[in-house]
Design an enzyme around this catalytic site. Sequence first.
Site, short mmCIF file in Angstrom:
data_model
loop_
_atom_site.label_atom_id
_atom_site.label_comp_id
_atom_site.label_asym_id
_atom_site.label_seq_id
_atom_site.Cartn_x
_atom_site.Cartn_y
_atom_site.Cartn_z
N HIS A 1 0.93 -1.10 -0.09
CA HIS A 1 0.10 0.17 -0.03
C HIS A 1 0.80 1.21 -0.06
O HIS A 1 0.80 2.14 -0.53
CB HIS A 1 -1.13 0.05 1.20
CG HIS A 1 -1.68 1.29 1.43
ND1 HIS A 1 -3.02 1.20 1.04
CD2 HIS A 1 -1.34 2.42 2.06
CE1 HIS A 1 -3.58 2.59 1.53
NE2 HIS A 1 -2.41 3.26 2.10
N GLU A 2 1.86 1.22 0.83
CA GLU A 2 2.78 2.58 0.92
C GLU A 2 3.55 2.63 -0.40
O GLU A 2 3.69 3.67 -1.01
CB GLU A 2 3.70 2.15 2.14
CG GLU A 2 3.16 2.22 3.38
CD GLU A 2 2.33 3.67 3.78
OE1 GLU A 2 2.49 4.74 3.26
OE2 GLU A 2 1.40 3.26 4.38
N HIS B 1 1.43 4.42 -2.86
CA HIS B 1 1.63 6.04 -2.75
C HIS B 1 2.69 6.55 -3.53
O HIS B 1 2.61 7.56 -4.12
CB HIS B 1 1.79 6.36 -1.27
CG HIS B 1 0.32 6.21 -0.57
ND1 HIS B 1 -0.69 6.92 -0.91
CD2 HIS B 1 0.16 5.79 0.73
CE1 HIS B 1 -1.83 6.88 -0.05
NE2 HIS B 1 -1.30 6.05 0.86
N GLU C 1 -5.90 7.03 -0.99
CA GLU C 1 -5.85 5.94 -0.10
C GLU C 1 -6.31 4.70 -0.86
O GLU C 1 -5.86 3.54 -1.08
CB GLU C 1 -6.75 6.27 1.07
CG GLU C 1 -5.86 7.13 1.97
CD GLU C 1 -4.46 6.61 2.19
OE1 GLU C 1 -4.09 5.37 2.49
OE2 GLU C 1 -3.65 7.56 2.36
N ASP D 1 -4.70 1.25 -2.14
CA ASP D 1 -5.28 0.11 -1.88
C ASP D 1 -5.22 -0.73 -3.17
O ASP D 1 -4.85 -1.96 -3.28
CB ASP D 1 -6.57 0.32 -1.29
CG ASP D 1 -6.38 0.77 0.24
OD1 ASP D 1 -5.42 0.61 0.75
OD2 ASP D 1 -7.57 0.96 0.71
ZN LIG Z 1 -2.24 5.25 2.48
#
Ligand SMILES: [Zn+2]
Length: 416
Positions: free
Chosen positions: A277-278, A281, A355, A359
């Site tokens: 997930h990071e 980003h 976000e 995801d």
């Molecule tokens: Zn996040």
Amino acid sequence: MTENFTLLFLAAFTLTLAARLWLKLRQIRHVAAHRNAVPAEFAERISLASHQKAAAYTIDRSRTAILGTLSEAMLLLAFTLGGGLAALHGLWSAQFGGLAYGLAMIFSVVFISGLIDLPLSLYSQFVVEARHGFNRMTPALFVSDLVKQTLLGLAIGAPVLAVVLWLMDAMGEHWWLWVWLFWSAFNLLMLFIYPTWIAPLFNKFTPLPEGEAKTRIEALLDRCGFRSNGLFVMDGSKRSAHGNAYFTGFGDNKRIVFFDTLLARLTPGEIEAVLAHELGHFRKKHIVQRIALMFAGSLAFLWLLGQLLDAPWFYAGLGVPAQGTALALILFFLVVPVFLFPLAPLSSRWSRRHEFEADAYAAAHADAGELVRALVKLYEDNASTLTPDPLHSLFHDSHPPAAQRIAQLKLKEQLA
Ligand SMILES: [Zn+2]
């Protein structure tokens, strides 16, 4: 003009204050009303006891936030129309001129604000966090953090402010462009030196130990074509039981940091999914976008400050009987948030879209089911509410409500 500006400021101040308090009260009411039933989609994973713990924690924190909002608002009035800045100006302009006067003004405001804020941050750490089992900080650590932060703030802040004040005076009518260039360069430098020079003053960073988690993380980084300057574990547990994972630095100085509290709680598969997930980003350029927005925003604000610097009504309208670069900076940074509050939902919406994108990236490069399990654990461990007030959420939550995120991930899991 002066009186009109005072009225405009007071109207914005009152509306923002009322809206902030109203949203917090709504949040408290909403969470309290839903405290006796776990939402259906979480019923199998989260116990009623955990749900009620999250409700109690959220309500406690919201009450503390109300106190914080009130004290911040009173301080703003005291500094401006209450005559606080006028009094400080009287005091320091009798002692110093030029740069020394400017620095004395700015540091007095920062110091007084910090002092007023201190009882509430003590209360929040040693009463609220402690009551819900999250505080790991000792009073000695609190004091040493405070001393370090103050010294660091002085060591970095004084020269930076001195340069800014000097540029404002010396560069003619386009000073704001020069200040912007300097400020942007300073911020990039800070991003670069923070992980290696500043963060270690507050925490210990050790390389991630060998094991299944590390093997899986390295495979994930390979799969995603990501290079970093190391995987580290941070001793977050010395301050709080809350867990997290983050990236820091940029370019070749990038580090991936896991809180020890996170590693202790999640399985290797879940850790891999959280990191994916990071990475999302990063890969989706959210971080670069954020930095770009920050630079564009500071250019716009500095331009605006350039327009206000010589406007007598800006100072007089806010209760200050003098003009100058330091006063303009102080007034601007005190007053601008009052006018920006209505924009908060835009920033939250932007961040929530990120976000969802992160995801989706995690679901594509790791296991969506593992991310769902990790999220549920993190919600439970951090006592984050599953039933936020929708309107409060719209203004304040940078992350989408848990139920929405999990529903999206489950959809991805079924498609995979
Ligand atoms: Zn996040």
